[in-house]
Write a protein that holds these residues in place. Structure first.
Motif, PDB file in Angstrom:
ATOM      1  N   LEU A  78     -10.987  -6.305 -24.890  1.00 19.49           N
ATOM      2  CA  LEU A  78      -9.822  -5.788 -25.613  1.00 19.49           C
ATOM      3  C   LEU A  78      -9.404  -4.438 -25.052  1.00 19.49           C
ATOM      4  O   LEU A  78      -8.213  -4.159 -24.877  1.00 19.49           O
ATOM      5  CB  LEU A  78     -10.142  -5.654 -27.111  1.00 19.49           C
ATOM      6  CG  LEU A  78     -10.314  -6.947 -27.890  1.00 19.49           C
ATOM      7  CD1 LEU A  78     -10.883  -6.659 -29.276  1.00 19.49           C
ATOM      8  CD2 LEU A  78      -9.007  -7.708 -27.991  1.00 19.49           C
ATOM      9  N   PHE A  79     -10.378  -3.598 -24.766  1.00 19.55           N
ATOM     10  CA  PHE A  79     -10.117  -2.264 -24.226  1.00 19.55           C
ATOM     11  C   PHE A  79      -9.401  -2.359 -22.878  1.00 19.55           C
ATOM     12  O   PHE A  79      -8.480  -1.582 -22.602  1.00 19.55           O
ATOM     13  CB  PHE A  79     -11.433  -1.502 -24.092  1.00 19.55           C
ATOM     14  CG  PHE A  79     -11.272  -0.059 -23.729  1.00 19.55           C
ATOM     15  CD1 PHE A  79     -10.856   0.869 -24.664  1.00 19.55           C
ATOM     16  CD2 PHE A  79     -11.550   0.386 -22.444  1.00 19.55           C
ATOM     17  CE1 PHE A  79     -10.707   2.208 -24.333  1.00 19.55           C
ATOM     18  CE2 PHE A  79     -11.409   1.714 -22.105  1.00 19.55           C
ATOM     19  CZ  PHE A  79     -10.983   2.635 -23.051  1.00 19.55           C
ATOM     20  N   ASP A  80      -9.818  -3.312 -22.038  1.00 23.53           N
ATOM     21  CA  ASP A  80      -9.163  -3.497 -20.737  1.00 23.53           C
ATOM     22  C   ASP A  80      -7.671  -3.779 -20.895  1.00 23.53           C
ATOM     23  O   ASP A  80      -6.862  -3.311 -20.096  1.00 23.53           O
ATOM     24  CB  ASP A  80      -9.809  -4.646 -19.957  1.00 23.53           C
ATOM     25  CG  ASP A  80     -11.174  -4.298 -19.412  1.00 23.53           C
ATOM     26  OD1 ASP A  80     -11.525  -3.098 -19.358  1.00 23.53           O
ATOM     27  OD2 ASP A  80     -11.914  -5.240 -19.044  1.00 23.53           O
ATOM     28  N   PHE A  81      -7.314  -4.510 -21.915  1.00 25.88           N
ATOM     29  CA  PHE A  81      -5.914  -4.879 -22.118  1.00 25.88           C
ATOM     30  C   PHE A  81      -5.117  -3.820 -22.873  1.00 25.88           C
ATOM     31  O   PHE A  81      -3.939  -3.618 -22.592  1.00 25.88           O
ATOM     32  CB  PHE A  81      -5.823  -6.212 -22.875  1.00 25.88           C
ATOM     33  CG  PHE A  81      -6.028  -7.403 -21.989  1.00 25.88           C
ATOM     34  CD1 PHE A  81      -4.954  -8.032 -21.377  1.00 25.88           C
ATOM     35  CD2 PHE A  81      -7.305  -7.887 -21.757  1.00 25.88           C
ATOM     36  CE1 PHE A  81      -5.144  -9.126 -20.548  1.00 25.88           C
ATOM     37  CE2 PHE A  81      -7.506  -8.983 -20.927  1.00 25.88           C
ATOM     38  CZ  PHE A  81      -6.423  -9.600 -20.325  1.00 25.88           C
ATOM     39  N   GLU A 131      -6.108  -0.423 -23.699  1.00 26.35           N
ATOM     40  CA  GLU A 131      -6.513   0.981 -23.579  1.00 26.35           C
ATOM     41  C   GLU A 131      -5.341   1.966 -23.674  1.00 26.35           C
ATOM     42  O   GLU A 131      -5.427   2.952 -24.409  1.00 26.35           O
ATOM     43  CB  GLU A 131      -7.276   1.196 -22.266  1.00 26.35           C
ATOM     44  CG  GLU A 131      -7.637   2.648 -22.021  1.00 26.35           C
ATOM     45  CD  GLU A 131      -8.326   2.881 -20.686  1.00 26.35           C
ATOM     46  OE1 GLU A 131      -8.681   4.041 -20.431  1.00 26.35           O
ATOM     47  OE2 GLU A 131      -8.505   1.923 -19.916  1.00 26.35           O
ATOM     48  N   PRO A 132      -4.236   1.720 -22.958  1.00 25.14           N
ATOM     49  CA  PRO A 132      -3.143   2.714 -23.002  1.00 25.14           C
ATOM     50  C   PRO A 132      -2.513   2.888 -24.388  1.00 25.14           C
ATOM     51  O   PRO A 132      -1.823   3.883 -24.617  1.00 25.14           O
ATOM     52  CB  PRO A 132      -2.103   2.159 -22.028  1.00 25.14           C
ATOM     53  CG  PRO A 132      -2.823   1.160 -21.191  1.00 25.14           C
ATOM     54  CD  PRO A 132      -3.947   0.637 -22.035  1.00 25.14           C
ATOM     55  N   GLU A 169      -6.127   9.359 -26.903  1.00 25.01           N
ATOM     56  CA  GLU A 169      -7.094   9.842 -25.911  1.00 25.01           C
ATOM     57  C   GLU A 169      -8.507   9.918 -26.509  1.00 25.01           C
ATOM     58  O   GLU A 169      -9.484   9.544 -25.866  1.00 25.01           O
ATOM     59  CB  GLU A 169      -6.663  11.218 -25.386  1.00 25.01           C
ATOM     60  CG  GLU A 169      -7.469  11.682 -24.205  1.00 25.01           C
ATOM     61  CD  GLU A 169      -6.921  12.979 -23.620  1.00 25.01           C
ATOM     62  OE1 GLU A 169      -7.759  13.846 -23.290  1.00 25.01           O
ATOM     63  OE2 GLU A 169      -5.697  13.118 -23.497  1.00 25.01           O
ATOM     64  N   LYS A 170      -8.603  10.375 -27.744  1.00 18.64           N
ATOM     65  CA  LYS A 170      -9.905  10.485 -28.404  1.00 18.64           C
ATOM     66  C   LYS A 170     -10.524   9.096 -28.596  1.00 18.64           C
ATOM     67  O   LYS A 170     -11.706   8.898 -28.348  1.00 18.64           O
ATOM     68  CB  LYS A 170      -9.768  11.199 -29.752  1.00 18.64           C
ATOM     69  CG  LYS A 170     -11.103  11.472 -30.430  1.00 18.64           C
ATOM     70  CD  LYS A 170     -10.918  12.163 -31.770  1.00 18.64           C
ATOM     71  CE  LYS A 170     -10.663  13.636 -31.532  1.00 18.64           C
ATOM     72  NZ  LYS A 170     -10.696  14.418 -32.775  1.00 18.64           N
ATOM     73  N   GLN A 171      -9.729   8.128 -29.031  1.00 20.52           N
ATOM     74  CA  GLN A 171     -10.233   6.760 -29.206  1.00 20.52           C
ATOM     75  C   GLN A 171     -10.715   6.191 -27.870  1.00 20.52           C
ATOM     76  O   GLN A 171     -11.776   5.576 -27.793  1.00 20.52           O
ATOM     77  CB  GLN A 171      -9.149   5.866 -29.802  1.00 20.52           C
ATOM     78  CG  GLN A 171      -8.842   6.180 -31.246  1.00 20.52           C
ATOM     79  CD  GLN A 171      -7.578   5.500 -31.740  1.00 20.52           C
ATOM     80  OE1 GLN A 171      -6.680   5.160 -30.969  1.00 20.52           O
ATOM     81  NE2 GLN A 171      -7.496   5.309 -33.044  1.00 20.52           N
TER      82      GLN A 171
END
Length: 116
Positions: A16-19, A21-22, A26-28
């Motif tokens: 999920l993070f790969d898809f 992330e943006p 920034e903190k998350q």
């Protein structure tokens, strides 16, 4: 069994993070990277950022919920996984296509793979 569930969860969050992330703050992004990519403990992250373990835990949990919300609404991971499954199926089917059509089928399959 518990380790397997944690590994599944880690893999899910990383995907999920790969898809998405943006779309995170920034903190998350930082906390998720530390916890899931770099395998830092909550205590290590808390010490690095001079906050409580509970605050780190809450940031990570909230970020996970946000990632799942994005996936629920956008479905990018689901579509990626489906496309991957279809590509595997097509690779199997390709073995049975007559030789005179295989090259065109291979090119079409390559185009599909390059969409990722």
């Amino acid at each position: 069994m518990k380790e397997e569930n944690m590994l599944d969860k880690t893999n899910r969050v990383n995907l999920l993070f790969d898809f998405y992330e943006p779309l995170l703050t920034e903190k998350q992004q930082t906390f998720l990277k530390c916890y899931f990519h770099d395998d830092f403990s909550l205590g290590e992250i808390a010490a690095d950022f001079n906050i409580s373990r509970q605050a780190v835990y809450e940031h990570i949990k909230r970020a996970e919920q946000i990632l799942e919300m994005y996936e629920e609404k956008l479905g990018l991971v689901r579509k990626f996984e489906m496309r991957h499954t279809y590509i595997e199926q097509l690779n199997e089917i390709l073995k049975y296509i007559p030789l005179e059509h295989q090259e065109q089928a291979k090119q079409t399959l390559m185009s599909l793979q390059n969409m990722e």
